[in-house]
Every structure is written in structure tokens, then in C-alpha cells.
Design a protein around this motif. Structure first.
Motif, PDB file in Angstrom:
ATOM      1  N   ARG A   6      33.939  40.285  31.743  1.00  0.00           N
ATOM      2  CA  ARG A   6      35.004  41.241  32.059  1.00  0.00           C
ATOM      3  C   ARG A   6      36.377  40.581  31.889  1.00  0.00           C
ATOM      4  N   ASP A  32      34.436  45.245  28.373  1.00  0.00           N
ATOM      5  CA  ASP A  32      34.722  45.536  29.779  1.00  0.00           C
ATOM      6  C   ASP A  32      36.146  45.101  30.104  1.00  0.00           C
ATOM      7  N   VAL A  34      39.528  45.739  32.566  1.00  0.00           N
ATOM      8  CA  VAL A  34      40.040  46.292  33.815  1.00  0.00           C
ATOM      9  C   VAL A  34      41.517  45.934  33.934  1.00  0.00           C
ATOM     10  N   CYS A  60      38.942  51.988  29.712  1.00  0.00           N
ATOM     11  CA  CYS A  60      39.178  50.896  30.656  1.00  0.00           C
ATOM     12  C   CYS A  60      39.326  51.439  32.076  1.00  0.00           C
ATOM     13  N   ARG A  61      39.111  50.552  33.041  1.00  0.00           N
ATOM     14  CA  ARG A  61      39.245  50.929  34.444  1.00  0.00           C
ATOM     15  C   ARG A  61      40.599  50.448  34.948  1.00  0.00           C
ATOM     16  N   VAL A  62      41.310  51.302  35.676  1.00  0.00           N
ATOM     17  CA  VAL A  62      42.600  50.943  36.266  1.00  0.00           C
ATOM     18  C   VAL A  62      42.452  50.941  37.779  1.00  0.00           C
ATOM     19  N   VAL A  63      42.771  49.821  38.419  1.00  0.00           N
ATOM     20  CA  VAL A  63      42.625  49.680  39.877  1.00  0.00           C
ATOM     21  C   VAL A  63      43.935  49.184  40.473  1.00  0.00           C
ATOM     22  N   GLU A  68      39.638  44.645  44.054  1.00  0.00           N
ATOM     23  CA  GLU A  68      38.878  45.799  43.568  1.00  0.00           C
ATOM     24  C   GLU A  68      38.244  45.512  42.211  1.00  0.00           C
ATOM     25  N   ALA A  69      38.950  44.784  41.384  1.00  0.00           N
ATOM     26  CA  ALA A  69      38.508  44.553  40.008  1.00  0.00           C
ATOM     27  C   ALA A  69      37.332  43.596  39.914  1.00  0.00           C
TER      28      ALA A  69
END
Length: 239
Positions: A6, A32, A34, A60-63, A68-69
Motif C-alpha cells: 500500500r 493500493d 490511500v 483510491c481511498r481518502v481518509v 485510519e490508513a
């Protein structure tokens, strides 16, 4: 194994660097991504510089926080140009870092964390990491662009993935590593036990920071962490 690596970008200032980093990842088979509290995202510049990796940008994931990531990761490696006063175990070459991370991937995701373009990662953010990575460069001008640093790490991961055609031997039961979430539960338990025993009497001594660095260097397995928590439980019952 590449799907378990990641890439985490923390508070990226220039959206174009997000796009260029996504392109660097996809070129080497990583997917992956983030983003932690990016300054501006989504953004057309990120999409433009992603070129053929727009799917990574869109997926993509936004935190909101680094915790959290990486909470489900078994290893969190902070890319940093400078060492802190309480240094974590540090890899001084990306290939050595990937080789070590490769042994952990059967247990769960491994995150490589990149900080802000100008100031990198804060001490608190380094506190979420289990290891550090320093990418060697010209000592007179060792400034890597964010996407260049991501490209170097992604290349080493791809090279490691293609080097061996045979399947990797799964990690034995005793060498399964805990996730960051499990490590945080242990440190919370340790704090409670030390506080109850009256050990934490000097708030400015950074005792807990030293203990975190100690356990990061020790790299306990899940079984060893379970034993340590059993010891804390036994000590608490004696009170």
C-alpha cells in the motif's frame, strides 16, 4: 504479493503529485493507493498526470488520518530524509526494505508512507510507523520529488515480485506479525498497567515513546505479543 503493498500519501499539497504517483504505481503493478487529507482532491491536474492510471485515482481511498490508513497493516514504513531522536529501525536502501517487507506480506498489507512535499512526516505520524526508509541520494542535493520516491519503491517491489517464479513459502505460525491495530491495543494495555503501578510519574521523560521504539526494534510476532499481554494481565490481577 504486489496487491498487498500500500502506498500512502499524507497531506499532499500538489494534486499533480498524486496523479504522477498513481502512474508510477501502475507502471510497476501496484494498485493500493490511500490519500490522507490531501489539500485538493479530486482535481483535474491529478487526473491529467495520472495518464493511463486514472483508475487508481478514481479507486483510491481518502481518509482523515494516517492511523485510519494503516490500522490493518502488519508493517508501516515511513519514508523520511531525517532521523528522529527516537529512531525506529531504518532501512537505508529501498531494495533491502522491500526484501524485509516481502516476508511479512503473507500476514497482511505493508504500507509505505510518504509525507508532505516540503516538510515530510511529523513526529506524531512517524509514531504510527514501525520502520523508517531513507532513500540514498546526492548528499549535496538529496531532494526527491514525491512521485520519484514512489517510483523507486514501486520499482523495487516489481523487481522483487518478478525475481522468483516459484511460489513463496507461507510464514510459519510463530512468525505471523501483528497488525498496527493489534500493536496499538498492546500499547494501550501497557499504558494502563504502568499507570496503575505508578510507574508513569514523570510525564516529560518520554518513557512510553522509548518503549514504543523498543518494541518496534524487537518486532514481536502475534504469539509473542499475546504472551506479553498475558504477562500484563497477570500483573494487573496481583494488584
Amino acid at each position: 504479493m504486489l496487491e498487498r503493498i500500500r502506498i500512502v500519501l499524507v497531506q499532499t499539497y500538489h494534486p499533480g503529485n498524486i496523479g504522477a504517483s498513481a502512474r508510477a504505481m501502475k507502471t510497476m503493478g501496484l494498485g493500493d493507493l490511500v490519500l490522507v487529507a490531501p489539500r485538493q482532491f479530486p482535481d483535474p491536474e491529478a487526473t491529467r498526470l495520472a495518464a493511463g492510471a486514472v483508475d487508481l485515482i478514481e479507486g483510491c481511498r481518502v481518509v482523515d488520518s494516517l492511523g485510519e490508513a494503516v490500522t490493518d497493516c502488519v508493517q508501516v514504513i515511513g519514508a523520511s530524509a531525517r532521523l528522529r531522536s527516537l529512531p525506529l529501525p531504518c532501512y537505508h536502501a529501498p531494495d533491502a526494505m522491500i526484501e524485509a517487507a516481502w516476508q511479512r506480506l503473507p500476514d497482511g498489507p505493508v504500507a509505505v508512507v510518504f509525507g508532505r512535499e516540503r516538510s515530510g512526516l511529523t513526529n506524531d505520524e512517524i509514531g504510527h510507523c514501525t520502520h523508517q526508509l531513507n532513500i540514498p541520494a546526492n548528499p549535496d542535493y538529496g531532494v526527491l520529488n514525491l512521485s520519484q520516491a514512489v517510483q523507486i519503491v514501486a520499482y523495487e517491489a516489481f523487481r522483487r515480485a518478478t525475481r522468483t517464479a516459484v511460489a513463496e513459502t507461507p510464514a510459519s505460525r510463530d512468525t505471523i506479525y501483528p497488525t498496527l491495530d493489534q500493536l496499538e491495543h498492546f500499547h494501550t494495555h501497557l499504558h494502563r498497567a504502568l499507570d496503575s503501578a505508578g510507574f508513569l510519574t514523570q510525564p516529560h521523560a518520554k518513557t512510553e515513546a522509548h518503549l514504543r521504539a523498543l518494541f518496534a526494534r524487537a518486532e514481536p510476532s502475534r504469539k509473542e505479543l499475546s504472551i506479553l499481554r498475558g504477562v500484563l494481565n497477570a500483573l494487573e490481577r496481583r494488584d
